[in-house]
Design a protein around this motif. Structure first.
Motif, mmCIF file in Angstrom:
data_model
loop_
_atom_site.group_PDB
_atom_site.id
_atom_site.type_symbol
_atom_site.label_atom_id
_atom_site.label_comp_id
_atom_site.label_asym_id
_atom_site.label_seq_id
_atom_site.Cartn_x
_atom_site.Cartn_y
_atom_site.Cartn_z
ATOM 1 N N VAL A 17 0.847 -1.194 0.000
ATOM 2 C CA VAL A 17 0.000 0.000 0.000
ATOM 3 C C VAL A 17 0.880 1.240 0.000
ATOM 4 C CG1 VAL A 17 -1.866 -1.207 1.203
ATOM 5 C CG2 VAL A 17 -0.184 0.087 2.532
ATOM 6 N N TRP A 30 -0.576 3.127 5.131
ATOM 7 C CA TRP A 30 -1.497 2.269 5.867
ATOM 8 C C TRP A 30 -2.599 3.060 6.563
ATOM 9 C CZ3 TRP A 30 -3.686 -2.073 6.016
ATOM 10 C CH2 TRP A 30 -4.461 -2.426 7.121
ATOM 11 N N VAL A 53 -5.650 3.387 4.481
ATOM 12 C CA VAL A 53 -6.419 2.142 4.394
ATOM 13 C C VAL A 53 -7.240 1.946 5.665
ATOM 14 C CG1 VAL A 53 -6.282 -0.360 4.108
ATOM 15 C CG2 VAL A 53 -4.663 1.112 2.896
ATOM 16 N N GLY A 64 -10.008 -1.355 2.576
ATOM 17 C CA GLY A 64 -10.441 -0.773 3.840
ATOM 18 C C GLY A 64 -11.556 -1.580 4.481
ATOM 19 N N PHE A 88 -4.004 4.224 -2.257
ATOM 20 C CA PHE A 88 -5.244 4.945 -2.012
ATOM 21 C C PHE A 88 -5.156 6.390 -2.494
ATOM 22 C CE2 PHE A 88 -6.928 1.366 -0.308
ATOM 23 C CZ PHE A 88 -7.945 1.504 0.619
#
Length: 346
Positions: A246, A249, A252, A261, A317
């Motif tokens: 990722v 973190w 998430v 998520g 993300f």
């Protein structure tokens, strides 16, 4: 307050190495030279029954001794493409680091697409078994074009691009535009997402779907999949991956809508090692263990690919730090240009 238009931003981006900027941001993040608050999201359903949202994504980053603070406000309506409009659009605001006053506003579209593509390209270079020869993309909008333009300019290894879009005409138009520039690459319009994804060295879904459709068995051994979109991957694509990476973190962990998520909230995802605490796995083993954040790979704190056959999923993300850092770079490029022009005129 300085205002930079879409055209201004597009011109300035040509002077910036976006991959280098996002790399420096990740290094700053690894060494605690950033501030990344939770993003704020306003969601609603419009008068056409379509999902809309407004994101406010602040951040502060220090690179080469210079701190840049700002925020990106990006709004989207899922019905915009049918209106002939981009799905999302917005602005980046920069703040004076001393007074906190607004010093610059600039169009966010090119910045957002460019930094997203740069993160994907950087992740691929960090994690591929060999330079990509084939790329499979699902979605043929602005993000797909930004990814392919950046990747194909950097990678001489690519020989084939397979592109699928639910509106095949969009994919045809994009392959025609890119084919005129990258003549050594074979562009194919895939009639299905599966045809685009199977056997590709690098898979990049860039759609607006909230319904997963890419299962694990579409993804070949050795493939790097950069899950740019919201929910294109099905859960088993994560659970069978040899590594899941990722960007940050905390993003998430705070997310309530996107697949990773949601899986974390249900206890199916274990954080990367440096974010784990005793008993973090709970009463059962999680289905997915996040191996690392991208900043750990760049700083050398974590190891990436272990085998040429590893299937690796990268799930970025989207960090406002990159938007703010790129915007700051453009702001200073603009001022340097003005200074040079003024000096030359004098």
């Amino acid at each position: 307050m300085l205002e930079l238009t879409r055209e201004d931003v597009a011109g300035l981006l040509g002077k910036v190495d976006l991959v280098d900027v996002v790399r420096e941001v990740f290094l700053a993040h690894a060494s605690d030279r950033t501030v990344l608050p939770e993003e704020s999201c306003l969601r609603w359903t419009n008068d056409q029954g379509e999902s809309c949202r407004s994101l406010n994504m602040p951040g502060l980053v220090e690179i080469d001794g210079r701190r840049t603070a700002g925020t990106k406000i990006i709004n989207a309506s899922l019905g915009n493409p049918d209106r002939g409009l981009p799905r999302a659009g917005g602005i980046v605001l920069l703040f004076d680091i001393t007074t906190a006053r607004l010093v610059c506003s600039m169009d966010a579209a090119h910045i957002s697409a460019g930094r997203t593509a740069a993160v994907s390209v950087l992740a691929a270079e960090l994690l591929w078994a060999r330079p990509a020869r084939s790329i499979g993309l699902v979605g043929a909008g602005a993000l797909a074009e930004a990814h392919l333009d950046l990747a194909l300019r950097r990678w001489q290894s690519v020989r084939e691009v397979r592109l699928h879009d639910q509106v095949l005409e969009r994919a045809v138009r994009l392959t025609e535009r890119l084919g005129d520039t990258f003549r050594t690459v074979a562009f194919h319009v895939a009639s299905t997402a599966e045809q685009a994804v199977r056997e590709a060295d690098l898979v990049i879904p860039v759609t607006t779907t909230t319904t997963g459709y890419i299962p694990a068995d579409w993804i070949a051994p050795g493939t790097v999949t950069v899950n740019v979109s919201l929910d294109d991957l099905l859960p088993d694509a994560f659970t069978v991956a040899d590594q899941v990476i990722v960007d940050d973190w905390s993003l998430v962990a705070a997310d309530t809508t996107r697949l990773l998520g949601r899986m974390h909230r249900s206890g199916d995802v274990l954080p990367p090692p440096r974010h784990r605490t005793a008993g973090a796995a709970g009463h059962r083993a999680p289905a997915v263990e996040v191996a690392a954040e991208l900043c750990d790979l760049i700083s050398g704190a974590a190891t990436g690919r272990r085998s040429a056959e590893d299937r690796i999923v990268v799930n970025p993300f989207g960090m406002s730090l990159h938007d703010v850092a790129v915007a700051g770079k453009l702001y200073h490029e603009h001022h340097e240009h003005l200074t040079i022009t003024s000096t030359t005129s004098t």
